[in-house]
Scaffold this active site. Structure first.
Site, short mmCIF file in Angstrom:
data_model
loop_
_atom_site.label_atom_id
_atom_site.label_comp_id
_atom_site.label_asym_id
_atom_site.label_seq_id
_atom_site.Cartn_x
_atom_site.Cartn_y
_atom_site.Cartn_z
N ASP A 127 -12.43 -8.83 4.61
CA ASP A 127 -13.70 -8.81 3.87
C ASP A 127 -14.30 -10.21 3.86
OD1 ASP A 127 -13.41 -6.11 3.15
OD2 ASP A 127 -14.19 -6.48 1.13
N ASP A 140 -6.48 -6.83 4.24
CA ASP A 140 -7.59 -6.18 3.55
C ASP A 140 -8.53 -7.22 2.96
OD1 ASP A 140 -9.07 -4.07 2.27
OD2 ASP A 140 -8.07 -4.62 0.40
N ASP A 199 -3.39 -18.12 0.54
CA ASP A 199 -4.39 -18.82 -0.29
C ASP A 199 -5.09 -19.91 0.53
OD1 ASP A 199 -1.92 -20.11 -0.24
OD2 ASP A 199 -2.02 -20.82 -2.31
N TYR A 246 0.82 -1.21 0.00
CA TYR A 246 0.00 0.00 0.00
C TYR A 246 0.86 1.26 0.00
CZ TYR A 246 -4.67 -1.97 0.83
OH TYR A 246 -5.88 -2.59 0.71
N LYS A 303 2.81 -15.34 2.39
CA LYS A 303 3.00 -16.09 1.15
C LYS A 303 4.50 -16.40 1.06
CE LYS A 303 1.44 -17.82 -2.74
NZ LYS A 303 0.54 -19.00 -2.79
C1 IPM Z 1 -10.42 -1.02 3.88
C2 IPM Z 1 -10.62 -0.45 2.50
C3 IPM Z 1 -9.46 0.45 2.14
C4 IPM Z 1 -8.21 -0.39 2.19
C5 IPM Z 1 -9.60 1.15 0.78
C6 IPM Z 1 -10.86 1.96 0.69
C7 IPM Z 1 -8.39 2.00 0.47
O1 IPM Z 1 -10.81 -1.47 1.58
O2 IPM Z 1 -10.32 -0.23 4.84
O3 IPM Z 1 -10.38 -2.23 4.01
O4 IPM Z 1 -7.88 -1.07 1.21
O5 IPM Z 1 -7.54 -0.37 3.24
MG MG Z 2 -10.95 -3.42 2.44
#
Ligand code: IPM
Ligand code: MG
Length: 356
Positions: free
Chosen positions: A252, A248, A224, A143, A192
């Site tokens: 999710d 990240d 993975d 990042y 990884k």
């Molecule tokens: C998160 C989001 C952010 C990230 C984006 C919006 C830059 O997906 O906070 O998880 O990737 O960190």
């Molecule tokens: Mg995110």
């Protein structure tokens, strides 16, 4: 009476709607617990671009630094998608994380009992209980690494760099081990290392640190495999320690186990302890302004703020308990199933307040 100053970055899309509900709940719990809260709003993301030309105005950083803690909604939207990379709303989010030194991102994924029916996973896969803490490194890795474009033999190319130093790995690993000591004493470090050199350094550094925590059971997993294990047998995880980009993605995924991405809160912490709190979901421009978003992730982020930055654990517990209770009665559309009352974003905020 104790008074806290909270910087508020509502952001874009559903950001303002969900943050308004979280502020409503914070005010209500403050009144019950005998403290007051003062808000200082500032711009971040697309709304900041529209008003000032940049996604992270200096004034916003100053306000966050002066506050006891920061509450954030979400940033981004199609309106700003064609902006160059360094002027996108997301750049503001990355910028505030960096400016405040928030290297540790805590993303708890757990199942609220009444929401079992909303999880896409079979009940036998979810098991008895589910409580995973994803500890994501937040100010390093790909990042923030060197990136660029170049032309090679007349062909356009682009690159991003994943780089971690030993101190960067150590400080995030320490957070994970310390958290594990207060939980089920298990850390799974996800990398990884079969391919990436940065992952091999990550693994070596975590292995060294584990010697200081003999009670913690440390395991390793390739990312993975971890993505697969999270839906195969999520109950095997306690603390998941990982890099910025893997965290990240995995957070999710972990959020869906708990029924909806609209339920997952997060804390971003640095050396100062004041921290920044935000839902893990995005700005959902497709449903913005309709009063149908789920504000619970933001409300639960306030609970995390009370616990990790303001030292108000009683107020924090009250919010979590209220959220668990309202889920027995009402649901926003994202977690709605038959038999419950469907409510709007603002009604959900009211419901949480009345259960405090
Ligand atoms: C998160 C989001 C952010 C990230 C984006 C919006 C830059 O997906 O906070 O998880 O990737 O960190
Ligand atoms: Mg995110």
């Amino acid at each position: 009476m104790k008074n806290y100053r909270i910087a508020v970055l509502k952001g874009d899309g559903i950001g303002p709607e969900i943050v308004n509900e979280a502020m409503k709940v914070l005010d209500a719990v403050a009144a019950k617990c005998g403290f007051t809260v003062e808000y200082d709003e500032a711009l971040l993301g697309g709304c900041a671009i529209d008003a000032t030309g940049v996604p992270l105005p200096d004034e916003t950083v100053a306000k966050c630094k002066a506050a006891d803690s920061t509450l954030l909604g979400a940033v981004g939207g199609p309106k700003w998608d064609s902006m160059p990379g360094n002027l996108r709303p997301e750049k503001g989010l990355l910028g505030i994380r960096a400016a405040l030194g928030l290297f540790a991102n805590l993303r708890p994924a757990r199942i609220f009992e009444p929401l079992r029916d909303a999880s896409p996973l079979r009940p036998d896969i979810i098991g008895g209980s589910l409580d995973i803490m994803v500890v994501r490194e937040l100010t390093g890795g790909i990042y923030f690494g060197e990136r660029g474009r170049l032309e090679e033999n007349g062909v356009q190319a682009a690159y991003d760099t994943e780089k971690y130093s030993v101190p960067e790995i150590q400080r995030i690993a320490r957070i994970a081990f310390d958290l594990a000591m207060k939980r089920n004493k298990k850390v799974c470090s996800v990398d990884k290392a079969n391919v990436l050199e940065s992952s091999r350094l990550w693994r070596e550094t975590v292995t060294e640190m584990a010697k200081e925590y003999p009670e913690v059971e440390l395991s390793y997993m390739y990312v993975d495999n971890c993505a697969m294990q999270l839906v195969r047998n999520p109950a095997q995880f306690d603390v998941v320690l990982t890099s910025n980009i893997f965290g990240d993605i995995l957070s999710d995924e972990a959020s869906m186990i708990s029924g909806s991405i609209g339920m997952l809160a997060s804390a971003s912490l640095g050396e100062s302890g004041s921290g920044l709190y935000e839902p893990i979901h995005g700005s959902a421009p497709d449903i913005a302004g309709q009063n149908i978003a789920n504000p619970l992730a933001t409300i639960l982020s306030v609970a995390m703020m009370l616990k990790y930055s303001l030292g108000e654990s009683e107020a924090s517990d009250m919010i979590e308990k209220a959220v668990a209770e309202v889920l027995n009665e009402v649901r926003t559309p994202d977690i709605y199933v038959e038999g419950f009352r469907k409510v709007s974003c603002s009604e959900m905020g009211d419901e949480v307040c009345s259960h405090l």
